[in-house]
Design an enzyme around this catalytic site. Sequence first.
Site, short mmCIF file in Angstrom:
data_model
loop_
_atom_site.label_atom_id
_atom_site.label_comp_id
_atom_site.label_asym_id
_atom_site.label_seq_id
_atom_site.Cartn_x
_atom_site.Cartn_y
_atom_site.Cartn_z
N HIS A 153 48.27 46.74 50.85
CA HIS A 153 49.44 46.16 49.77
C HIS A 153 48.94 44.51 49.70
CE1 HIS A 153 52.38 49.27 49.95
NE2 HIS A 153 52.05 49.47 51.41
N SER A 201 29.49 29.45 35.07
CA SER A 201 30.76 29.28 34.13
C SER A 201 30.01 28.12 33.20
CB SER A 201 31.71 28.44 35.33
OG SER A 201 32.67 27.90 34.37
#
Length: 348
Positions: A51, A174
């Site tokens: 989870h 980037s």
Amino acid sequence: GAPVQDVTDTWTAMTMGAVGEVVGRDLDRIRGLLVELAVRHRDTVMVGRTHGQPGAPITFGLKAASWADEVDRHLARLDQGAPRWLVGQLGGAVGTLAFFGDDGPELRARFCARLGLADPGISWLTARDRLAEFGHLLAMVAATLARIGNEVYELQRPEIGELHEAVGPEVVGSITMPHKQNPEGSEHLVTLGRLVRAQAGLLLEGMVAEHERDGRAWKAEWAAFPEVCLLTGAALDLAGRLLAGLEVDGEAMARNLAASRGYTASERVLAALAPVLGKHRAQALLQETLRSGAARGQSLEEALRASPDLLAQLDAEGVRSLLAGPDTGAAGAMVDEVVGRLRSGTRP
């Protein structure tokens, strides 16, 4: 006597054979890369997460072996499914072969044999399960590659830093923020998986066809089927390059495990207390103790020592033995089982 669909269905079957060979070849390479990772990192301990949260210790080898095992099942599906979808189509106007008279079935058999395809035994003009099955197998392949890509994407976050994609000179991190290194390969695998699943859904829709020929279903395949094949091929090529250059940071894995301050061993403590206190009482007591300890900034061992109720059941020596080292259970044995099976070419 042969309509357009006889021609297009037959070349589609031949294409499934050609694409299947490429998929099998690339999956075999990927399986080999994953087996190598599983062997190399059989005992590389890391945090197991459930989870999205730190759970109990595992090994990276176990993770890689799980991927390899899944890829191997896809290879088995390719082998098992090929006889179903590598068949020709010669049905005539409505699938009866009436145009060819009594020689129709024999003509179809010779036609299929000449093309290296099996004789379907019956016309499949509106039975589109073959394309749907093949398309969904490719969607499953792409989904497995997306699962691997998603894991690489998540685990190379700087705050985790356990995996890293290889960076070549052609890679731009980037455009606007030079300090960043974007996870291009793993990101693309997730995107490609989504696109393949979407197109495979159209092939499934084609199974709901009407009467003896339905252009609404059949012609939609002309757009969806090539996309499923091409996108899966791109994903396989990308996954192979990603895995070949994947960098595994065992030190970061060890640091992240140590950062849990021992709380990832709570399962082992629960297993020791449950036979004495009962599973539910032990779980409730541990949850309360560990929640309070975490809030006070204590390690697992400090939290256990601060609980009189737990110390009554676990002496100091017992606590030390439980927390002596990460317990990865049968992870190593499972890696050995998968690796041995895949290297020997046997399947369960």
